[in-house]
Design an enzyme around this catalytic site. Structure first.
Site, PDB file in Angstrom:
ATOM      1  N   HIS A  37       0.914  -1.457   0.087  1.00 13.80           N
ATOM      2  CA  HIS A  37       0.200   0.142  -0.072  1.00 13.80           C
ATOM      3  C   HIS A  37       1.032   0.562  -0.790  1.00 13.80           C
ATOM      4  O   HIS A  37       0.890   2.373  -0.987  1.00 13.80           O
ATOM      5  CB  HIS A  37      -1.287  -0.315   1.446  1.00 13.80           C
ATOM      6  N   GLY A 148      -3.229  -0.823  -8.065  1.00 16.32           N
ATOM      7  CA  GLY A 148      -2.068  -2.137  -8.248  1.00 16.32           C
ATOM      8  C   GLY A 148      -2.091  -2.635  -9.047  1.00 16.32           C
ATOM      9  O   GLY A 148      -3.897  -3.172  -9.360  1.00 16.32           O
ATOM     10  N   LYS A 150      -1.607  -6.136  -8.976  1.00 12.27           N
ATOM     11  CA  LYS A 150      -1.964  -7.091  -8.751  1.00 12.27           C
ATOM     12  C   LYS A 150      -3.436  -8.012  -8.849  1.00 12.27           C
ATOM     13  O   LYS A 150      -3.597  -8.471  -9.069  1.00 12.27           O
ATOM     14  CB  LYS A 150      -1.649  -6.793  -6.805  1.00 12.27           C
ATOM     15  N   ASP A 151      -4.129  -6.830  -8.408  1.00 17.52           N
ATOM     16  CA  ASP A 151      -5.814  -6.997  -9.023  1.00 17.52           C
ATOM     17  C   ASP A 151      -5.898  -6.501  -9.877  1.00 17.52           C
ATOM     18  O   ASP A 151      -6.705  -5.598 -10.649  1.00 17.52           O
ATOM     19  CB  ASP A 151      -6.452  -6.107  -7.242  1.00 17.52           C
ATOM     20  N   SER A 187      -2.973  -7.784   2.466  1.00 15.20           N
ATOM     21  CA  SER A 187      -3.063  -7.722   3.805  1.00 15.20           C
ATOM     22  C   SER A 187      -3.835  -8.773   4.031  1.00 15.20           C
ATOM     23  O   SER A 187      -4.211 -10.018   4.943  1.00 15.20           O
ATOM     24  CB  SER A 187      -4.884  -6.691   3.913  1.00 15.20           C
TER      25      SER A 187
END
Length: 286
Positions: A37, A148, A150-151, A187
């Site tokens: 983050h 990000g 990643k998503d 997370s």
């Protein structure tokens, strides 16, 4: 750093910045912040004069049986990290502030892109994501928003939403932040037991195996997906999907597709891990 909880307070502060001709970047999060983050925050600081980070655990993107109630809420620690990172404003609203009528009858839904990958097994998830992000965009009215890679599917959907809804916001994609062993930071990684954490990097390793196979000329994507899914399952994962997809449409890729994303989601113990890697095939393949 200011910590604000209401829409009116945030709008008032942003209006003041606008009068001062300051540009604004937004980083939407659900909190429980980790270095990934903070890498988004670093990118936001490069893109604008003022950085707003939102922390809101959005109920409409959680499905039945998912971890909405148990999702870690660590506002004090998060605020300390953001203050140290130089963020100007932290917006941490209550659910009632974002959904003032108690429940939504107005939704933002991006057709087709939400039907594949994570969307196939999580109906309504991306409708919830697109709706809450559009609300945050309406509240903050940023020049830039940072998400990000990643998503990957979320990023594609929000880019489409912003473009088609004519929102004057530039979407910035930040590279996936990883642990030293390659595991994408999340997370939910905190849910992993020690033995699971040791195996978790295998997800990224299998994506790399798929990329190497495609770069070496593999064209039977369905067979490749099956082979690597089986391998992950044998290592204790419960594979949701392992897919070679068209990087634009997110539909399963065919032999003629050039821009690909190899995306995977799998449970390992309690958490559901996701990751992806992109591949650009040469014109001579397929």
């Amino acid at each position: 750093m200011e910590l604000l909880h209401t829409v009116d307070e945030v709008r008032q502060r942003v209006r003041q910045w606008r009068r001062e001709e300051q540009t604004v970047a937004l980083v939407p999060t659900m909190g429980n912040l980790h270095p990934g983050h903070l890498s988004l925050v670093e990118e936001a600081r490069r893109q604008a004069d003022k950085v707003v980070v939102s922390i809101f655990v959005n109920p409409t993107q959680f499905g039945p049986g998912e971890d909405f109630d148990s999702y870690p809420r660590t506002l004090n620690d998060d605020a300390a990290h953001l203050r140290e990172a130089g963020v100007e404003l932290l917006f941490a609203p209550a659910v009632e502030e974002i959904y003032p009528l108690g429940g939504n009858q107005t939704w933002v839904d991006v057709d087709q892109l939400g039907e594949h990958l994570c969307g196939a097994g999580r109906p309504g998830h991306f409708r919830g994501v697109a709706t809450v992000v559009s609300k945050l965009f309406n509240i903050v009215q940023p020049d830039v928003a940072v998400f990000g890679e990643k998503d990957f599917q979320q990023l594609a959907i929000l880019r489409r939403m912003t473009r088609e809804m004519l929102m004057p916001i530039r979407i910035i994609a930040a590279p996936t932040d990883r642990e030293a062993d390659g595991l994408a930071r999340s997370s939910r990684n905190g849910y992993l037991r020690d033995s699971e954490r040791a195996r978790a990097p295998l997800l990224q390793q299998h994506l790399q195996d798929a990329r190497r196979a495609i770069e070496a000329g593999e064209q039977d994507f369905r067979a490749l997906e099956k082979r690597l899914s089986t391998s992950l399952n044998q290592h204790g994962f419960e594979v949701d999907y392992f897919t070679v997809a068209n990087a634009v449409t997110l539909a399963p890729a065919g032999a003629r597709d050039r821009d690909l994303v190899i995306a995977a989601a799998a449970r390992l113990g309690k958490p559901r891990l996701i990751d992806n890697i992109t591949v650009q095939r040469s014109a001579g393949t397929g």
